[in-house]
Design an enzyme around this catalytic site. Sequence first.
Site, PDB file in Angstrom:
ATOM      1  N   ARG A 121       1.107  -0.691   1.092  1.00  0.00           N
ATOM      2  CA  ARG A 121       2.183   0.119   0.524  1.00  0.00           C
ATOM      3  C   ARG A 121       2.207  -0.052  -0.983  1.00  0.00           C
ATOM      4  O   ARG A 121       2.355  -1.169  -1.479  1.00  0.00           O
ATOM      5  CB  ARG A 121       3.530  -0.285   1.128  1.00  0.00           C
ATOM      6  CG  ARG A 121       4.669   0.646   0.766  1.00  0.00           C
ATOM      7  CD  ARG A 121       5.943   0.252   1.475  1.00  0.00           C
ATOM      8  NE  ARG A 121       6.406  -1.075   1.087  1.00  0.00           N
ATOM      9  CZ  ARG A 121       7.531  -1.625   1.528  1.00  0.00           C
ATOM     10  NH1 ARG A 121       8.276  -0.977   2.393  1.00  0.00           N
ATOM     11  NH2 ARG A 121       7.890  -2.827   1.130  1.00  0.00           N
ATOM     12  N   THR A 147       5.299   3.436  -5.797  1.00  0.00           N
ATOM     13  CA  THR A 147       5.676   4.696  -5.139  1.00  0.00           C
ATOM     14  C   THR A 147       6.189   4.499  -3.721  1.00  0.00           C
ATOM     15  O   THR A 147       6.795   5.401  -3.141  1.00  0.00           O
ATOM     16  CB  THR A 147       4.475   5.642  -5.082  1.00  0.00           C
ATOM     17  OG1 THR A 147       3.463   5.077  -4.218  1.00  0.00           O
ATOM     18  CG2 THR A 147       3.879   5.854  -6.464  1.00  0.00           C
ATOM     19  N   ASP A 187       8.058 -10.916   2.944  1.00  0.00           N
ATOM     20  CA  ASP A 187       6.784 -10.235   3.167  1.00  0.00           C
ATOM     21  C   ASP A 187       6.005 -10.989   4.236  1.00  0.00           C
ATOM     22  O   ASP A 187       5.558 -12.116   4.017  1.00  0.00           O
ATOM     23  CB  ASP A 187       5.981 -10.178   1.863  1.00  0.00           C
ATOM     24  CG  ASP A 187       4.728  -9.337   1.990  1.00  0.00           C
ATOM     25  OD1 ASP A 187       3.863  -9.683   2.835  1.00  0.00           O
ATOM     26  OD2 ASP A 187       4.598  -8.346   1.258  1.00  0.00           O
ATOM     27  N   ASP A 215       2.397 -12.152   3.263  1.00  0.00           N
ATOM     28  CA  ASP A 215       2.384 -13.269   2.324  1.00  0.00           C
ATOM     29  C   ASP A 215       2.764 -14.576   3.003  1.00  0.00           C
ATOM     30  O   ASP A 215       2.187 -15.635   2.715  1.00  0.00           O
ATOM     31  CB  ASP A 215       3.342 -12.994   1.160  1.00  0.00           C
ATOM     32  CG  ASP A 215       2.801 -11.943   0.203  1.00  0.00           C
ATOM     33  OD1 ASP A 215       1.581 -11.704   0.218  1.00  0.00           O
ATOM     34  OD2 ASP A 215       3.604 -11.365  -0.554  1.00  0.00           O
TER      35      ASP A 215
END
Length: 209
Positions: free
Chosen positions: A104, A108, A200, A203
């Site tokens: 992603r 944007t 995340d 991560d």
Amino acid sequence: MKNLVVVDHPLIKHKLTIMRDKNTGPKEFRELLREITLLLAYEATRHLKCEEVEVETPITKTIGYRINDKDIVVVPILRAGLVMADGILELLPNASVGHIGIYRDPETLQAVEYYAKLPPLNDDKEVFLLDPMLATGVSSIKAIEILKENGAKKITLVALIAAPEGVEAVEKKYEDVKIYVAALDERLNDHGYIIPGLGDAGDRLFRTK
């Protein structure tokens, strides 16, 4: 959210709470994700058809039931979906495995495909798409688009945590896709992260931040 199933189970709630804790390390985080995926798969595979087979017990012959897991395809979205694949493959060891690489764009929030390797897909294949976080929905929508372009008709999305925005986006685009999650959280923040979420997932799994 007619296509959403939140799998409500004490074991899932317990394990997910540990995953949310910011102090949980990557080893335990990976193990918990695999375990929760296995539990989610129990419900997500409930619609699979069984075929009757004759089996001989030590006492007599009887009729049993088998799933043809060679018609099942497991597709994790890289990176974080890889650990989920380990969980579902414990239940369906003969399933085919495809991989879709999507990230992603942080500016944007749009999905960018960088890799796709899939087994042959057709009307008969049951495809399980795996992605821990259903946030904006753009990654899942992109992955479903890729699967359909390659011939998939029966697609089930399995995620750990979803935001309402992501569920609604997927349902609006693909009404035929069922979604199974461990939890439906409150909302997205301005950066597209699920609140309260768990950060995340990629991560935390691979200690890349």
